[in-house]
Design an enzyme around this catalytic site. Structure first.
Site, PDB file in Angstrom:
ATOM      1  N   LYS A 152     -18.150 -36.176 -27.587  1.00 20.51           N
ATOM      2  CA  LYS A 152     -17.627 -37.003 -26.499  1.00 20.51           C
ATOM      3  C   LYS A 152     -17.806 -38.474 -26.851  1.00 20.51           C
ATOM      4  O   LYS A 152     -18.826 -38.842 -27.434  1.00 20.51           O
ATOM      5  CB  LYS A 152     -18.356 -36.688 -25.185  1.00 20.51           C
ATOM      6  CG  LYS A 152     -18.193 -35.252 -24.698  1.00 20.51           C
ATOM      7  CD  LYS A 152     -16.799 -34.966 -24.218  1.00 20.51           C
ATOM      8  CE  LYS A 152     -16.702 -33.546 -23.657  1.00 20.51           C
ATOM      9  NZ  LYS A 152     -15.361 -33.210 -23.162  1.00 20.51           N
ATOM     10  N   LYS A 178     -18.162 -28.986 -31.900  1.00 18.17           N
ATOM     11  CA  LYS A 178     -16.726 -28.745 -31.914  1.00 18.17           C
ATOM     12  C   LYS A 178     -15.961 -30.000 -31.533  1.00 18.17           C
ATOM     13  O   LYS A 178     -16.448 -30.835 -30.770  1.00 18.17           O
ATOM     14  CB  LYS A 178     -16.320 -27.595 -30.997  1.00 18.17           C
ATOM     15  CG  LYS A 178     -16.600 -27.830 -29.520  1.00 18.17           C
ATOM     16  CD  LYS A 178     -16.135 -26.677 -28.666  1.00 18.17           C
ATOM     17  CE  LYS A 178     -14.729 -26.771 -28.177  1.00 18.17           C
ATOM     18  NZ  LYS A 178     -14.231 -27.986 -27.611  1.00 18.17           N
ATOM     19  N   ASP A 180     -12.870 -31.653 -29.436  1.00 13.64           N
ATOM     20  CA  ASP A 180     -12.332 -31.284 -28.135  1.00 13.64           C
ATOM     21  C   ASP A 180     -10.850 -30.975 -28.272  1.00 13.64           C
ATOM     22  O   ASP A 180     -10.228 -31.229 -29.307  1.00 13.64           O
ATOM     23  CB  ASP A 180     -12.574 -32.376 -27.097  1.00 13.64           C
ATOM     24  CG  ASP A 180     -12.951 -31.790 -25.737  1.00 13.64           C
ATOM     25  OD1 ASP A 180     -12.554 -30.653 -25.449  1.00 13.64           O
ATOM     26  OD2 ASP A 180     -13.656 -32.474 -24.974  1.00 13.64           O
ATOM     27  N   GLU A 181     -10.260 -30.462 -27.196  1.00 10.15           N
ATOM     28  CA  GLU A 181      -8.917 -29.879 -27.303  1.00 10.15           C
ATOM     29  C   GLU A 181      -7.823 -30.900 -27.581  1.00 10.15           C
ATOM     30  O   GLU A 181      -6.756 -30.547 -28.099  1.00 10.15           O
ATOM     31  CB  GLU A 181      -8.581 -29.073 -26.041  1.00 10.15           C
ATOM     32  CG  GLU A 181      -8.182 -29.881 -24.817  1.00 10.15           C
ATOM     33  CD  GLU A 181      -9.357 -30.478 -24.054  1.00 10.15           C
ATOM     34  OE1 GLU A 181      -9.120 -31.130 -23.026  1.00 10.15           O
ATOM     35  OE2 GLU A 181     -10.525 -30.286 -24.482  1.00 10.15           O
ATOM     36  N   HIS A 269     -10.258 -22.079 -27.761  1.00 11.22           N
ATOM     37  CA  HIS A 269     -10.310 -22.921 -26.564  1.00 11.22           C
ATOM     38  C   HIS A 269      -9.200 -22.478 -25.621  1.00 11.22           C
ATOM     39  O   HIS A 269      -8.108 -22.138 -26.056  1.00 11.22           O
ATOM     40  CB  HIS A 269     -10.121 -24.391 -26.960  1.00 11.22           C
ATOM     41  CG  HIS A 269     -10.562 -25.365 -25.911  1.00 11.22           C
ATOM     42  ND1 HIS A 269      -9.947 -25.457 -24.674  1.00 11.22           N
ATOM     43  CD2 HIS A 269     -11.554 -26.303 -25.911  1.00 11.22           C
ATOM     44  CE1 HIS A 269     -10.539 -26.411 -23.969  1.00 11.22           C
ATOM     45  NE2 HIS A 269     -11.521 -26.933 -24.701  1.00 11.22           N
ATOM     46  N   LYS A 310     -18.663 -28.179 -13.817  1.00 12.16           N
ATOM     47  CA  LYS A 310     -17.482 -28.862 -13.282  1.00 12.16           C
ATOM     48  C   LYS A 310     -16.244 -27.974 -13.265  1.00 12.16           C
ATOM     49  O   LYS A 310     -15.325 -28.187 -12.472  1.00 12.16           O
ATOM     50  CB  LYS A 310     -17.196 -30.135 -14.074  1.00 12.16           C
ATOM     51  CG  LYS A 310     -16.637 -29.913 -15.483  1.00 12.16           C
ATOM     52  CD  LYS A 310     -16.285 -31.227 -16.172  1.00 12.16           C
ATOM     53  CE  LYS A 310     -15.667 -30.990 -17.542  1.00 12.16           C
ATOM     54  NZ  LYS A 310     -15.324 -32.239 -18.230  1.00 12.16           N
TER      55      LYS A 310
END
Length: 414
Positions: A152, A178, A180-181, A269, A310
């Site tokens: 992130k 990993k 992220d998408e 994912h 979340k």
């Protein structure tokens, strides 16, 4: 509805070895027999009126059959011969069991809740190359839950910054990282440069600490490119691959899992799934996608956070996704369930209590948002996993582990 009676075979015995069995939850003002027949009609003859081209013998062999109605749930069996696996594969499977039926005017809502494939179809798929046992072997982690992070911010970092994040996470004790998408091959972080930098970071972690960590590189791309991109990432030192299965398609997973040149685990994912799975009355249950992901060869799959975090979903559905990764009823290696989305160390004990130890728990902000930085957040996550594995309450374990104590002060516990 014409021909309704032809589709109704209520409580008649069905040969499960020659049919794909689907369950649909239906919202309608019609009688359920009529509504269920409408689904079978649309996915069989594909029209609403009498056909001059319809031959009775072909119809009886190839039509979907409504075999049971329980409340607002209809079970429909589709003959195996309706499916084409050599060319059609999963795209054609979904066109039959989850196709135009969602647009039927006669139905207010319809949701594909479950699907069971016969052994003859399951044998046409190879499943995961690695699965849980293979990933544990790579990581030299035989029994503890895997513990990971998502870099992130999800986009914006350079290859060097991304690699530094991974290095700090590995030195903090995480087993998995990993992309992220949304990260692909943007100019600020080209895929090839990123792969090389991360590979070097993982080598540093191993040489300095002896700890083994892998990182999933996002190779999601167009269908005709995915194998080439994955091969290049592997060649440059990637330790795991990641594919956004619903945007790239199940075929993207299958081609990587079945190609002998690819020798890395595949992290699946599920980005975009909420558009299809979130409405509990309309769409497709994530359990169906979990089944297909395992069939085509995913080694790890996002399953949800069991009502915590979340990405809140129905906890029982997240557990059903987990179960589909682990069930021995499918003839494949088991898949590592991944809990991800708004995760922090204070949730880990609850995850393990709910879902067990065959689980990969990963956090983005729950690592990088730690007061001690990425390394501090990684240590807190690893400490929380150790506590859960040993059956020790987090607040007790935190007394001797300052990083976990800081995380609990900031985020609390679930």
């Amino acid at each position: 509805m014409e021909y309704e009676e032809r589709y109704l075979h209520l409580d008649e015995p069905i040969d499960v070895d020659s049919h794909v069995i689907c369950k649909y939850k239906v919202g309608t003002d019609l009688k359920m027999t009529t509504a269920a027949a409408a689904i079978a009609t649309e996915q069989s003859t594909g029209t609403w009126t009498k056909l001059s081209t319809l031959k009775e013998d072909n119809f009886l062999k190839r039509s979907g059959k409504v075999t049971r109605i329980e409340g607002n749930v209809a079970t429909i069996a589709f003959p195996v011969e309706d499916f084409s696996l050599d060319i059609g594969g999963v795209p054609q499977i979904l066109s039959i069991i989850a196709g135009n039926l969602f647009g039927l005017e006669a139905l207010h809502a319809v949701r594909l809740e479950d699907v069971t494939f016969p052994k003859s179809m399951l044998r046409e798929f190879k499943g995961p190359k690695f699965g849980i046992e293979g990933m544990r072997s790579i990581l030299k982690r035989p029994s503890k839950p895997l513990v990971g992070t998502i870099v992130k911010p999800k986009i914006g970092l350079s290859p060097k910054e991304t690699a530094e994040y991974v290095y700090e996470a590995g030195m903090g004790g995480l087993t998995n990282g990993k992309d992220d998408e949304t990260l692909s091959n943007q100019k600020f972080c080209p895929l090839e440069d990123r792969v090389v930098a991360i590979a070097e970071a993982l080598d540093r972690v191993k040489s300095e600490s002896g700890h083994v960590m892998i990182h999933a590189i996002n190779v999601t791309t167009n269908g005709h490119q995915v194998l080439e991109v994955a091969e290049r990432a592997q060649e440059l030192g990637a330790t795991e691959l990641m594919v956004d299965v619903l945007t790239a398609g199940f075929g993207a997973i299958q081609v990587l899992a079945e190609d002998p040149s690819i020798k890395l685990p595949i992290h699946v994912h599920r980005t975009m799934h909420g558009a299809i799975t979130r409405n509990l009355d309309h769409g497709i249950n994530m359990k169906v996608f979990a089944t297909l992901s395992r069939m085509v060869g995913g080694d790890a799959l996002h399953v949800g956070t069991f009502g915590v975090g979340k990405m809140k979903g129905a906890a029982h559905e997240d557990l059903a996704n987990r179960d589909m990764c682990l069930t021995r009823e499918l003839p494949y290696k088991t898949v590592m369930p991944v809990a991800s989305g708004g995760v922090h160390p204070g949730m880990i004990k609850k995850f393990v209590d709910i879902a067990g130890k065959d689980l990969q728990i990963q956090a983005g902000g729950g690592v990088s948002g730690h007061p001690g930085g990425v390394r501090g957040g990684a240590k807190a996550m690893a400490q929380a996993v150790d506590a859960a594995f040993e059956g020790i309450e987090l607040d007790v374990y935190a007394k001797d582990h300052p990083e976990l104590a800081e995380a609990l002060r900031k985020w609390g516990s679930a």
